[in-house]
Design an enzyme around this catalytic site. Structure first.
Site, mmCIF file in Angstrom:
data_model
loop_
_atom_site.group_PDB
_atom_site.id
_atom_site.type_symbol
_atom_site.label_atom_id
_atom_site.label_comp_id
_atom_site.label_asym_id
_atom_site.label_seq_id
_atom_site.Cartn_x
_atom_site.Cartn_y
_atom_site.Cartn_z
ATOM 1 N N GLY A 196 0.791 -1.239 0.000
ATOM 2 C CA GLY A 196 0.000 0.000 0.000
ATOM 3 C C GLY A 196 0.815 1.277 0.000
ATOM 4 N N SER A 197 2.012 1.250 -0.590
ATOM 5 C CA SER A 197 2.782 2.505 -0.617
ATOM 6 C C SER A 197 2.111 3.536 -1.527
ATOM 7 C CB SER A 197 4.231 2.267 -1.034
ATOM 8 O OG SER A 197 4.323 1.907 -2.388
ATOM 9 N N ASN A 198 1.422 3.091 -2.564
ATOM 10 C CA ASN A 198 0.677 4.052 -3.387
ATOM 11 C C ASN A 198 -0.503 4.632 -2.607
ATOM 12 O OD1 ASN A 198 1.664 4.379 -6.296
ATOM 13 N ND2 ASN A 198 1.899 2.189 -5.923
ATOM 14 N N MET B 222 -4.156 -7.303 -6.646
ATOM 15 C CA MET B 222 -3.557 -8.349 -7.476
ATOM 16 C C MET B 222 -4.559 -9.378 -8.003
ATOM 17 S SD MET B 222 -0.619 -7.159 -7.547
ATOM 18 C CE MET B 222 0.370 -8.414 -8.351
ATOM 19 N N ARG B 223 -5.783 -8.918 -8.300
ATOM 20 C CA ARG B 223 -6.760 -9.840 -8.892
ATOM 21 C C ARG B 223 -7.410 -9.186 -10.099
ATOM 22 N NH1 ARG B 223 -8.784 -14.132 -6.267
ATOM 23 N NH2 ARG B 223 -10.902 -13.798 -7.005
ATOM 24 N N LEU B 224 -7.810 -10.032 -11.044
ATOM 25 C CA LEU B 224 -8.540 -9.496 -12.199
ATOM 26 C C LEU B 224 -9.961 -9.175 -11.768
ATOM 27 C CD1 LEU B 224 -7.387 -11.907 -15.045
ATOM 28 C CD2 LEU B 224 -6.788 -9.488 -14.739
ATOM 29 N N ASN C 15 -5.902 2.348 -12.584
ATOM 30 C CA ASN C 15 -4.861 1.435 -12.101
ATOM 31 C C ASN C 15 -3.493 2.062 -12.341
ATOM 32 O OD1 ASN C 15 -3.716 -1.101 -11.218
ATOM 33 N ND2 ASN C 15 -3.275 -1.582 -13.359
ATOM 34 N N HIS D 169 0.507 0.788 -13.139
ATOM 35 C CA HIS D 169 1.281 -0.384 -13.566
ATOM 36 C C HIS D 169 2.763 -0.002 -13.630
ATOM 37 C CE1 HIS D 169 2.159 -4.148 -15.514
ATOM 38 N NE2 HIS D 169 2.883 -3.495 -16.396
#
Ligand code: GRF
Length: 224
Positions: free
Chosen positions: A13-15, A91-93, A108, A110
């Site tokens: 969770g650094s973002n 980390m899930r679609l 998102n 990336h």
């Protein structure tokens, strides 16, 4: 009016922290209605709790399938009042039903310059490939992984002999600059789509195209 967001995270969770910090600094106009994690040990939960942001942990393993899990997330997010979804190391679609529930409002980050190096190993794949410019991308989310319209990108030069962990850290630092900026543009209602091209309405704020030794485009604005 503040952008009502739900942040979805699976890990560190650094973002999320960068978003919390810019919000606390008074430059990011968001109302963080919920931090939702699919893993009990996600450190993102602690970061949110530390500053009194509502959290919810929904372990995906408690659900029989992806559809029922996403339905539970949709319900929780709608109850929170959030209408914009910020994926921050989630980390899930996401299912089509989820994307339809928040159509055009899921973003998102990336750790690569898309469309190169999509997928879960973005930064590591770029390092292994030997690119000279790595980086990160903030984009709207569509049905294809790491594919939706690009909002902002940062190009991070790869230093000779640099190991992958050091490169990842430097990409992360760039992420912490560009993600809050992208959210602020959304909050200011300055982003529009022409086909898959994102247009940014201009402003007279001072601009900064460099962050550390990265090139950021469109340029960061004052406060970011
Ligand atoms: C970041 O590298 C982001 O680009 C990717 O997942 C990672 C999350 O890092 N989508 P953190 O949990 O925000 O530290």
């Amino acid at each position: 009016m503040a952008l009502k967001i739900a942040v979805l995270a699976s890990g560190n969770g650094s973002n999320l922290q960068a978003i919390l910090d810019k919000h606390a600094a008074g430059v990011l106009d968001v109302d963080i209605r919920l931090v939702l994690c699919n893993k009990r040990n996600a450190y993102a939960l602690e970061r949110a709790e530390a500053v009194g942001v509502p959290t919810l942990c929904l372990p995906h393993t408690d659900y029989p399938d992806r559809e029922s899990f996403d339905q539970a997330m949709i319900k929780a997010i709608q109850e929170s009042g959030a209408d914009t979804i910020v994926l921050a190391g989630y980390m899930r679609l996401l299912t089509s039903a989820f994307l339809q529930a928040f159509a055009g409002k899921v973003i998102n980050i990336h750790p690569a310059i898309l469309p190169a190096f999509a997928g879960v190993r973005g930064a590591a794949d770029a390092h292994e490939y030997g690119v000279k410019l790595a980086g990160c991308t903030v984009h709207f989310v569509d049905e294809i992984m790491d594919h939706g319209p690009v909002i902002i990108q940062a190009a991070v030069p790869v230093n000779p002999e640099e190991d992958v962990e050091t490169l990842k850290q430097r990409i992360h630092s760039a992420e912490h600059r560009v993600y809050p900026q992208a959210l602020q543009w959304l909050a200011e209602n300055r982003l529009s789509l022409e086909g898959r091209v994102v247009r940014l309405a201009s402003s007279d704020k001072p601009k900064l195209a460099a962050a550390g030794n990265c090139l950021v485009w469109p340029p960061l604005e004052e406060g970011f």
